[in-house]
Design a protein around this motif. Structure first.
Motif, PDB file in Angstrom:
ATOM      1  N   ILE B  65      51.487  41.593  29.747  1.00 26.36           N
ATOM      2  CA  ILE B  65      50.758  42.931  30.010  1.00 26.36           C
ATOM      3  C   ILE B  65      49.097  42.596  30.454  1.00 26.36           C
ATOM      4  O   ILE B  65      48.416  42.171  29.479  1.00 26.36           O
ATOM      5  N   PRO B  66      48.715  42.870  31.725  1.00 19.87           N
ATOM      6  CA  PRO B  66      47.407  42.407  32.083  1.00 19.87           C
ATOM      7  C   PRO B  66      46.403  43.467  31.379  1.00 19.87           C
ATOM      8  O   PRO B  66      46.716  44.607  31.117  1.00 19.87           O
ATOM      9  N   ILE B  67      45.072  43.082  31.621  1.00 25.92           N
ATOM     10  CA  ILE B  67      44.101  44.213  31.014  1.00 25.92           C
ATOM     11  C   ILE B  67      43.249  44.350  32.321  1.00 25.92           C
ATOM     12  O   ILE B  67      42.803  43.574  32.875  1.00 25.92           O
ATOM     13  N   PHE B  68      42.987  45.996  32.236  1.00 22.69           N
ATOM     14  CA  PHE B  68      42.059  46.479  33.404  1.00 22.69           C
ATOM     15  C   PHE B  68      41.092  46.989  32.722  1.00 22.69           C
ATOM     16  O   PHE B  68      41.178  47.997  31.994  1.00 22.69           O
ATOM     17  N   MET B  69      39.631  46.468  32.995  1.00 20.81           N
ATOM     18  CA  MET B  69      38.600  46.847  32.536  1.00 20.81           C
ATOM     19  C   MET B  69      37.663  47.753  33.303  1.00 20.81           C
ATOM     20  O   MET B  69      37.608  47.264  34.484  1.00 20.81           O
ATOM     21  N   ILE B  70      37.316  48.784  32.980  1.00 25.89           N
ATOM     22  CA  ILE B  70      36.146  49.748  33.632  1.00 25.89           C
ATOM     23  C   ILE B  70      35.058  49.810  32.699  1.00 25.89           C
ATOM     24  O   ILE B  70      35.022  50.246  31.554  1.00 25.89           O
ATOM     25  N   TYR B  71      33.802  49.563  33.477  1.00 31.27           N
ATOM     26  CA  TYR B  71      32.594  49.690  32.886  1.00 31.27           C
ATOM     27  C   TYR B  71      31.654  50.956  33.488  1.00 31.27           C
ATOM     28  O   TYR B  71      32.272  51.532  34.421  1.00 31.27           O
ATOM     29  N   SER B  72      30.669  51.239  32.601  1.00 34.95           N
ATOM     30  CA  SER B  72      29.845  52.400  33.434  1.00 34.95           C
ATOM     31  C   SER B  72      29.353  52.382  34.577  1.00 34.95           C
ATOM     32  O   SER B  72      29.426  51.287  35.463  1.00 34.95           O
ATOM     33  N   LEU B  73      28.921  53.505  35.215  1.00 34.69           N
ATOM     34  CA  LEU B  73      28.253  53.541  36.616  1.00 34.69           C
ATOM     35  C   LEU B  73      26.750  53.022  36.477  1.00 34.69           C
ATOM     36  O   LEU B  73      26.004  53.063  37.563  1.00 34.69           O
ATOM     37  N   PHE B  74      26.259  53.201  35.208  1.00 31.47           N
ATOM     38  CA  PHE B  74      24.750  53.263  35.197  1.00 31.47           C
ATOM     39  C   PHE B  74      24.184  51.615  35.219  1.00 31.47           C
ATOM     40  O   PHE B  74      22.826  51.495  35.237  1.00 31.47           O
ATOM     41  N   ASN B  75      25.057  50.857  34.724  1.00 26.82           N
ATOM     42  CA  ASN B  75      24.378  49.247  34.519  1.00 26.82           C
ATOM     43  C   ASN B  75      25.641  48.453  34.908  1.00 26.82           C
ATOM     44  O   ASN B  75      26.719  48.711  35.337  1.00 26.82           O
ATOM     45  N   THR B 337      27.794  41.554  20.195  1.00 24.74           N
ATOM     46  CA  THR B 337      27.804  40.752  19.097  1.00 24.74           C
ATOM     47  C   THR B 337      29.263  40.307  18.903  1.00 24.74           C
ATOM     48  O   THR B 337      29.359  39.620  17.882  1.00 24.74           O
ATOM     49  N   GLY B 338      30.208  40.663  19.978  1.00 23.23           N
ATOM     50  CA  GLY B 338      31.544  40.304  19.646  1.00 23.23           C
ATOM     51  C   GLY B 338      32.183  41.060  18.644  1.00 23.23           C
ATOM     52  O   GLY B 338      33.758  40.799  18.472  1.00 23.23           O
ATOM     53  N   LYS B 339      31.851  42.332  18.269  1.00 22.86           N
ATOM     54  CA  LYS B 339      32.705  43.069  17.355  1.00 22.86           C
ATOM     55  C   LYS B 339      33.826  43.762  17.927  1.00 22.86           C
ATOM     56  O   LYS B 339      34.910  43.610  17.503  1.00 22.86           O
ATOM     57  N   LEU B 340      33.202  43.917  19.206  1.00 22.91           N
ATOM     58  CA  LEU B 340      34.649  44.567  19.917  1.00 22.91           C
ATOM     59  C   LEU B 340      35.750  43.644  20.082  1.00 22.91           C
ATOM     60  O   LEU B 340      36.894  44.048  20.242  1.00 22.91           O
ATOM     61  N   ASN B 341      35.266  42.345  20.573  1.00 21.39           N
ATOM     62  CA  ASN B 341      36.264  41.331  20.673  1.00 21.39           C
ATOM     63  C   ASN B 341      37.419  41.173  19.596  1.00 21.39           C
ATOM     64  O   ASN B 341      38.395  41.267  19.874  1.00 21.39           O
ATOM     65  N   GLY B 342      36.647  41.235  18.524  1.00 24.27           N
ATOM     66  CA  GLY B 342      37.783  41.223  17.296  1.00 24.27           C
ATOM     67  C   GLY B 342      38.623  42.304  17.086  1.00 24.27           C
ATOM     68  O   GLY B 342      39.786  41.997  17.087  1.00 24.27           O
ATOM     69  N   ILE B 343      38.255  43.436  17.357  1.00 25.84           N
ATOM     70  CA  ILE B 343      38.942  44.679  17.438  1.00 25.84           C
ATOM     71  C   ILE B 343      40.005  44.669  18.430  1.00 25.84           C
ATOM     72  O   ILE B 343      41.126  44.868  18.072  1.00 25.84           O
ATOM     73  N   LEU B 344      39.657  44.314  19.744  1.00 31.32           N
ATOM     74  CA  LEU B 344      40.449  44.102  20.769  1.00 31.32           C
ATOM     75  C   LEU B 344      41.861  43.190  20.298  1.00 31.32           C
ATOM     76  O   LEU B 344      42.828  43.440  20.574  1.00 31.32           O
ATOM     77  N   ASN B 345      41.265  42.062  19.894  1.00 29.63           N
ATOM     78  CA  ASN B 345      42.451  40.898  19.650  1.00 29.63           C
ATOM     79  C   ASN B 345      43.353  41.395  18.796  1.00 29.63           C
ATOM     80  O   ASN B 345      44.476  41.173  18.857  1.00 29.63           O
ATOM     81  N   ASN B 346      42.964  41.984  17.703  1.00 24.09           N
ATOM     82  CA  ASN B 346      43.903  42.492  16.623  1.00 24.09           C
ATOM     83  C   ASN B 346      44.907  43.648  17.181  1.00 24.09           C
ATOM     84  O   ASN B 346      45.894  43.552  17.119  1.00 24.09           O
ATOM     85  N   TRP B 347      43.985  44.557  17.801  1.00 21.39           N
ATOM     86  CA  TRP B 347      44.903  45.744  18.175  1.00 21.39           C
ATOM     87  C   TRP B 347      45.814  45.472  19.335  1.00 21.39           C
ATOM     88  O   TRP B 347      47.118  45.835  19.366  1.00 21.39           O
ATOM     89  N   LEU B 348      45.148  44.697  20.206  1.00 20.21           N
ATOM     90  CA  LEU B 348      46.083  44.706  21.741  1.00 20.21           C
ATOM     91  C   LEU B 348      47.081  43.424  21.142  1.00 20.21           C
ATOM     92  O   LEU B 348      48.200  43.780  21.818  1.00 20.21           O
ATOM     93  N   GLY B 349      46.767  42.538  20.426  1.00 15.46           N
ATOM     94  CA  GLY B 349      47.889  41.687  19.996  1.00 15.46           C
ATOM     95  C   GLY B 349      49.214  42.481  19.448  1.00 15.46           C
ATOM     96  O   GLY B 349      50.325  41.971  20.005  1.00 15.46           O
ATOM     97  N   GLU B 350      48.842  43.455  18.644  1.00 13.36           N
ATOM     98  CA  GLU B 350      50.134  44.146  18.262  1.00 13.36           C
ATOM     99  C   GLU B 350      50.708  45.221  19.268  1.00 13.36           C
ATOM    100  O   GLU B 350      51.824  45.552  19.093  1.00 13.36           O
ATOM    101  N   HIS B 351      49.908  45.363  20.343  1.00  9.82           N
ATOM    102  CA  HIS B 351      50.568  46.485  21.348  1.00  9.82           C
ATOM    103  C   HIS B 351      50.738  45.925  22.750  1.00  9.82           C
ATOM    104  O   HIS B 351      50.935  46.601  23.589  1.00  9.82           O
ATOM    105  N   SER B 352      50.898  44.677  22.736  1.00 15.74           N
ATOM    106  CA  SER B 352      51.072  43.875  23.958  1.00 15.74           C
ATOM    107  C   SER B 352      52.447  42.993  24.065  1.00 15.74           C
ATOM    108  O   SER B 352      52.513  42.357  25.177  1.00 15.74           O
ATOM    109  N   SER B 353      53.072  43.003  22.975  1.00 19.64           N
ATOM    110  CA  SER B 353      54.270  42.235  23.139  1.00 19.64           C
ATOM    111  C   SER B 353      55.278  43.098  23.626  1.00 19.64           C
ATOM    112  O   SER B 353      55.538  44.298  23.529  1.00 19.64           O
TER     113      SER B 353
END
Lengths: 187, 353
Positions: B65-75, B337-353
């Motif tokens: 399952i690929p990841i599609f990322m969307i960022y804000s319009l301001f920056n 700081t990479g905090k989001l990184n850790g969260i994504l890896n944990n949660w997505l890992g469980e929800h992407s199989s």
């Protein structure tokens, strides 16, 4: 002595600046959080917009008189290119649809080919069966022929048998004295 | 006598060479060459107007399952690929995900009429279609950051494409809650701010205005980063990080008038998204139609998007699997700081199989 830390004027300055900045920002938010400031800010913004608009109109008018490209001309050109890009995108998406339908047709063809392969196999099998049956039929014909021959032979045998019987009776009727002679001779 | 000895020690601690190096590094950091951004290898797979859809291939593919990322319009979205070792995208790629990033680019005057509906229907939806086609996947995971999260949620509510997971970080959903001072908010929600006039004159809101807007809400006086740089100018790793942060911080992009109008009037003023009144090209955005697995991440020290703006999304969706995380971080530091990184890896890992 080990607890002594070298005095760092930058750290002190940093700490002072951070505190000052926080307090100054809080004060600015406090001062500006009033209806008067909001009204003043809106008035200033309106004035700026007015001057900006006058400046833009003058610039446009001057450019038109001097027959220079204006921002609006560039926007029109840019929009044309954007529209072209959108059309290309739409065409690409239609090509996808065509590709998809070709792929689905291909799949159908493949399945049809598989079915026809299967049918061919069955036809070949049927042909083989047919040939086998034909041979069997030939054999049956042969057997039938042989049976007929046998039947006719049997019929011939039956007639022969009847002839033998009739001969026997004829012999018995024509030569009754021969038996007596034979009996006398045997004595 | 003791004081004199102490002063002498302090004078000895003053190192002229170190000071020259400090001031040189400080000057270079502010005026020197910029560091290169986007260090994770990527390829463009689609371009539309100013926007680009980037593909970051996984180091070793583990998830379909690929990841599609969307960022804000301001920056610019470079904050998601901030620096080697503390990049959200790099982390995902290293963990075996195909990552697709929709970069809005820099809007020009000709884009002034593009509004939020156009961004969602013509850019996000088409981008997701291209992602599915490019990756040959059957489902996709959406990640939206800040206003990109709002867009991701709006799109998920109307999507025809199969969305397995929806992840939103520091996302504004309920605009009845605000980080603005109350009189400013009152003016914005009343008739105190003439948004239409601003849009009519400028067409696209200039980056300097966008920066001033955020600066006025968060920190009108903004000297502390420079003082911190001077205090730590001898630390090369810190200076590099500071330069990246400064570049991103001053890299605001123009905001189209159409999007600004909908943001201020439809969302901030009328709170249409929560009320279920927001429409995308005539189609009603009902957040209740979101059934994808949901992860909402908020930052406790966010001065721009308070938690109260994100939390209501939990009750508005129909997702059976939904998680809310409140993290000890700021609006930007969550990604940086990479905090989001850790969260994504944990949660997505469980929800992407």
């Amino acid at each position: 002595m080990t607890g002594n830390k070298t005095f760092d004027p930058y750290e002190t300055w940093k700490s002072f600046t951070n505190n000052w900045e926080k307090q100054a920002n809080d004060t600015i938010h406090l001062w500006t959080n009033s209806r008067e400031y909001v009204n003043f800010s809106q008035g200033a913004s309106d004035l700026q917009m007015l001057f900006q608009e006058i400046f833009q109109k003058n610039k446009q008018a001057m450019a038109e008189n001097l027959q220079l490209l204006t921002k609006k001309d560039l926007v029109n050109v840019a929009k044309l290119s954007i529209q072209t890009e959108e059309k290309l995108d739409a065409i690409e998406e239609q090509i996808w649809n065509v590709q998809d339908s070709i792929e689905s047709r291909e799949k159908e063809f493949r399945s049809l080919i598989e079915v026809s392969h299967e049918t061919n196999k069955q036809i070949k099998q049927l042909k083989k069966d047919q040939q086998r049956i034909k041979k069997d039929l030939e054999k049956i014909g042969q057997i039938h022929f042989e049976l007929l021959e046998l039947k006719s032979e049997l019929a011939e045998m039956n007639s022969l048998k009847e002839e033998v019987v009739s001969l026997k009776t004829l012999l018995a009727e024509n030569n009754p004295n021969k038996d007596r002679e034979l009996a006398l001779l045997s004595k | 006598m003791a004081t004199e000895a102490k002063n002498q020690n302090n004078l000895k601690a003053f190192n002229y060479e170190k000071e020259i190096e400090r001031w040189t590094e400080f000057t270079n950091a502010i005026m020197g060459a910029e560091l290169s951004a986007h260090h994770t290898p990527r390829k463009p797979i689609w371009k539309k107007n100013k926007a680009t859809l980037w593909h970051y291939a996984p180091v070793e593919k583990k998830y379909d399952i690929p990841i599609f990322m969307i960022y804000s319009l301001f920056n610019t979205p470079s904050i998601l690929d901030f620096a080697p070792g503390s990049s959200v995208i790099e982390g995902l790629v290293n963990n075996g995900y195909d990552v697709y990033l929709l970069d809005w680019g820099i809007a020009g005057y000709e884009d002034k009429d593009i509004n939020m509906e156009d961004y969602i229907a013509d850019y996000i939806q088409k981008g997701v279609k291209r992602t599915l086609r490019h990756s040959k996947a059957e489902e996709v995971s959406l990640i939206g950051y800040c206003l990109g999260g709002t867009f991701a949620a709006m799109y998920a509510a109307i999507a025809e494409e199969p969305i397995r997971n929806l992840i939103v970080a520091t996302v504004p959903i309920d605009f009845s809650v605000s980080a603005l001072p109350d009189k400013w908010e009152e003016a914005l929600k009343g008739n105190g701010v003439n948004v239409d006039r601003l849009i009519e004159v400028f067409g696209v809101i200039p980056p300097s205005y966008v920066e001033s807007m955020f600066r006025s809400v968060t920190s009108p006086i903004y000297n502390s980063p420079y003082v911190t740089l001077l205090a730590r100018a001898n630390d090369k790793r810190f200076v590099e990080k500071w330069k990246r942060m400064n570049k991103w911080n001053s890299g605001h992009v123009p905001l189209t008038g159409g999007a600004f109008r909908q943001l201020t009037i439809d969302l901030c003023k009328e709170n249409k998204l929560v009320k279920g009144e927001f429409t995308i090209h005539g189609q009603k955005v009902d957040l209740g139609k979101i059934k994808a697995n949901l992860l909402v991440v908020s930052s406790k020290n966010d001065t721009l998007i308070p938690e109260g703006q994100s939390l209501p999304l939990m009750d508005l969706v129909s997702s059976k699997d939904k998680t809310y995380l409140s993290v000890e971080a700021g609006h930007v530091s969550l990604a940086m700081t990479g905090k989001l990184n850790g969260i994504l890896n944990n949660w997505l890992g469980e929800h992407s199989s």
